[in-house]
Design a protein around this motif. Structure first.
Motif, PDB file in Angstrom:
ATOM      1  N   VAL A  14       0.782  -1.029   0.184  1.00 37.50           N
ATOM      2  CA  VAL A  14      -0.163   0.092  -0.154  1.00 37.50           C
ATOM      3  C   VAL A  14       0.776   1.126  -0.048  1.00 37.50           C
ATOM      4  O   VAL A  14       1.529   1.305   0.585  1.00 37.50           O
ATOM      5  CB  VAL A  14      -1.053  -0.135   1.014  1.00 37.50           C
ATOM      6  CG1 VAL A  14      -1.578   1.712   1.364  1.00 37.50           C
ATOM      7  CG2 VAL A  14      -2.025  -1.177   1.221  1.00 37.50           C
ATOM      8  N   LEU A  15       1.477   1.495  -1.384  1.00 39.86           N
ATOM      9  CA  LEU A  15       1.693   3.225  -1.468  1.00 39.86           C
ATOM     10  C   LEU A  15       1.372   4.590  -1.096  1.00 39.86           C
ATOM     11  O   LEU A  15      -0.147   4.470  -0.758  1.00 39.86           O
ATOM     12  CB  LEU A  15       2.333   2.898  -2.287  1.00 39.86           C
ATOM     13  CG  LEU A  15       3.276   2.322  -3.145  1.00 39.86           C
ATOM     14  CD1 LEU A  15       3.041   2.023  -5.565  1.00 39.86           C
ATOM     15  CD2 LEU A  15       4.954   2.192  -2.657  1.00 39.86           C
ATOM     16  N   ASP A  16       1.777   5.114  -0.032  1.00 33.72           N
ATOM     17  CA  ASP A  16       1.195   6.296  -0.202  1.00 33.72           C
ATOM     18  C   ASP A  16       2.602   7.514  -0.666  1.00 33.72           C
ATOM     19  O   ASP A  16       3.794   7.672  -0.800  1.00 33.72           O
ATOM     20  CB  ASP A  16       2.035   7.085   1.655  1.00 33.72           C
ATOM     21  CG  ASP A  16       2.241   8.730   2.319  1.00 33.72           C
ATOM     22  OD1 ASP A  16       1.735   9.255   1.360  1.00 33.72           O
ATOM     23  OD2 ASP A  16       2.019   8.719   3.092  1.00 33.72           O
ATOM     24  N   PRO A  17       1.659   7.630  -1.430  1.00 33.43           N
ATOM     25  CA  PRO A  17       2.209   9.096  -2.674  1.00 33.43           C
ATOM     26  C   PRO A  17       3.143   9.634  -2.358  1.00 33.43           C
ATOM     27  O   PRO A  17       4.141  10.215  -2.877  1.00 33.43           O
ATOM     28  CB  PRO A  17       1.240   9.820  -3.159  1.00 33.43           C
ATOM     29  CG  PRO A  17      -0.229   8.711  -2.659  1.00 33.43           C
ATOM     30  CD  PRO A  17       0.213   8.233  -1.707  1.00 33.43           C
ATOM     31  N   ARG A  55       0.339   1.247  -8.834  1.00 32.75           N
ATOM     32  CA  ARG A  55      -1.173   0.723  -8.201  1.00 32.75           C
ATOM     33  C   ARG A  55      -0.452   1.320  -6.245  1.00 32.75           C
ATOM     34  O   ARG A  55       0.175   0.575  -6.348  1.00 32.75           O
ATOM     35  CB  ARG A  55      -1.738  -0.770  -8.418  1.00 32.75           C
ATOM     36  CG  ARG A  55      -2.312  -1.284  -9.367  1.00 32.75           C
ATOM     37  CD  ARG A  55      -2.955  -2.322  -9.426  1.00 32.75           C
ATOM     38  NE  ARG A  55      -2.406  -3.647  -8.994  1.00 32.75           N
ATOM     39  CZ  ARG A  55      -2.439  -4.943  -9.225  1.00 32.75           C
ATOM     40  NH1 ARG A  55      -3.391  -4.913  -8.708  1.00 32.75           N
ATOM     41  NH2 ARG A  55      -0.913  -5.675  -8.799  1.00 32.75           N
ATOM     42  N   LEU A  56      -1.641   2.075  -6.403  1.00 36.88           N
ATOM     43  CA  LEU A  56      -1.553   2.420  -4.340  1.00 36.88           C
ATOM     44  C   LEU A  56      -1.801   1.715  -3.803  1.00 36.88           C
ATOM     45  O   LEU A  56      -0.937   0.805  -2.543  1.00 36.88           O
ATOM     46  CB  LEU A  56      -2.121   3.259  -4.543  1.00 36.88           C
ATOM     47  CG  LEU A  56      -1.881   4.881  -5.128  1.00 36.88           C
ATOM     48  CD1 LEU A  56      -2.551   6.141  -4.869  1.00 36.88           C
ATOM     49  CD2 LEU A  56      -0.706   5.317  -4.618  1.00 36.88           C
ATOM     50  N   ASP A  57      -2.499   1.001  -4.011  1.00 37.95           N
ATOM     51  CA  ASP A  57      -2.848  -1.021  -2.804  1.00 37.95           C
ATOM     52  C   ASP A  57      -3.345  -1.464  -4.484  1.00 37.95           C
ATOM     53  O   ASP A  57      -4.042  -2.214  -5.214  1.00 37.95           O
ATOM     54  CB  ASP A  57      -4.113  -0.478  -2.587  1.00 37.95           C
ATOM     55  CG  ASP A  57      -4.842  -1.396  -1.048  1.00 37.95           C
ATOM     56  OD1 ASP A  57      -4.249  -3.026  -1.559  1.00 37.95           O
ATOM     57  OD2 ASP A  57      -5.388  -1.168  -0.535  1.00 37.95           O
ATOM     58  N   CYS A  58      -1.977  -2.826  -3.724  1.00 36.60           N
ATOM     59  CA  CYS A  58      -2.004  -3.831  -4.662  1.00 36.60           C
ATOM     60  C   CYS A  58      -3.128  -4.790  -4.893  1.00 36.60           C
ATOM     61  O   CYS A  58      -3.107  -5.883  -5.370  1.00 36.60           O
ATOM     62  CB  CYS A  58      -0.843  -3.913  -4.314  1.00 36.60           C
ATOM     63  SG  CYS A  58      -0.709  -5.627  -2.624  1.00 36.60           S
ATOM     64  N   ASN A  93      -6.467   4.475  -7.972  1.00 34.46           N
ATOM     65  CA  ASN A  93      -5.977   3.654  -6.909  1.00 34.46           C
ATOM     66  C   ASN A  93      -4.249   3.639  -8.039  1.00 34.46           C
ATOM     67  O   ASN A  93      -3.592   2.740  -7.872  1.00 34.46           O
ATOM     68  CB  ASN A  93      -5.638   2.593  -6.664  1.00 34.46           C
ATOM     69  CG  ASN A  93      -5.888   1.207  -5.942  1.00 34.46           C
ATOM     70  OD1 ASN A  93      -5.079   1.790  -5.150  1.00 34.46           O
ATOM     71  ND2 ASN A  93      -4.854   0.082  -6.648  1.00 34.46           N
ATOM     72  N   THR A  94      -4.704   4.602  -8.552  1.00 34.15           N
ATOM     73  CA  THR A  94      -3.028   4.460  -9.355  1.00 34.15           C
ATOM     74  C   THR A  94      -2.458   5.858  -9.444  1.00 34.15           C
ATOM     75  O   THR A  94      -3.228   6.900  -9.744  1.00 34.15           O
ATOM     76  CB  THR A  94      -3.716   4.174 -11.353  1.00 34.15           C
ATOM     77  OG1 THR A  94      -4.654   3.354 -10.966  1.00 34.15           O
ATOM     78  CG2 THR A  94      -2.386   4.593 -12.212  1.00 34.15           C
ATOM     79  N   ILE A  95      -0.583   5.178  -9.758  1.00 30.48           N
ATOM     80  CA  ILE A  95      -0.192   6.918  -9.159  1.00 30.48           C
ATOM     81  C   ILE A  95       0.249   6.568 -10.367  1.00 30.48           C
ATOM     82  O   ILE A  95       1.203   5.779 -11.184  1.00 30.48           O
ATOM     83  CB  ILE A  95       0.766   7.126  -8.163  1.00 30.48           C
ATOM     84  CG1 ILE A  95       0.962   8.588  -7.870  1.00 30.48           C
ATOM     85  CG2 ILE A  95       1.326   6.341  -8.114  1.00 30.48           C
ATOM     86  CD1 ILE A  95       1.384   9.233  -6.714  1.00 30.48           C
TER      87      ILE A  95
END
Length: 86
Positions: free
Chosen positions: A34-37, A70-73, A81-83
């Motif tokens: 789960v990525l944090d921008p 994807r921010l959350d895999c 959910n995309t950056i």
């Protein structure tokens, strides 16, 4: 390609293992599920990402191209959910 091959058998470059090891050493605390921008786009983050990417100049073609992440895999690719990581 990615959905048709088991990822553990997929190599995109000859130095994938080296890049992964270096990535885990450089970004020990980074959660990839789960990525944090802010971990990608903030000024302090960019100060770490730039030198990391530059280490692969000449080893990886297009080493500095961006990619969709994807921010959350656990969720699908959606606008929310995309950056774009550069």
């Amino acid at each position: 390609l990615i959905s048709s091959v088991d990822p553990k058998f997929l190599n995109l470059t000859k130095v994938d293992d080296q890049i992964y090891s270096d990535f885990r050493r450089t970004f020990r605390e980074l959660r990839v599920d789960v990525l944090d921008p802010e971990d990608l786009k903030s000024e302090p983050a960019k100060e770490k990402w730039r030198p990391f990417c530059l280490r692969y100049e000449g080893l990886v073609e297009d080493f500095n191209y961006g990619t969709l992440l994807r921010l959350d895999c656990s969720k699908d690719y959606t606008e929310e959910n995309t950056i774009f990581g550069e």
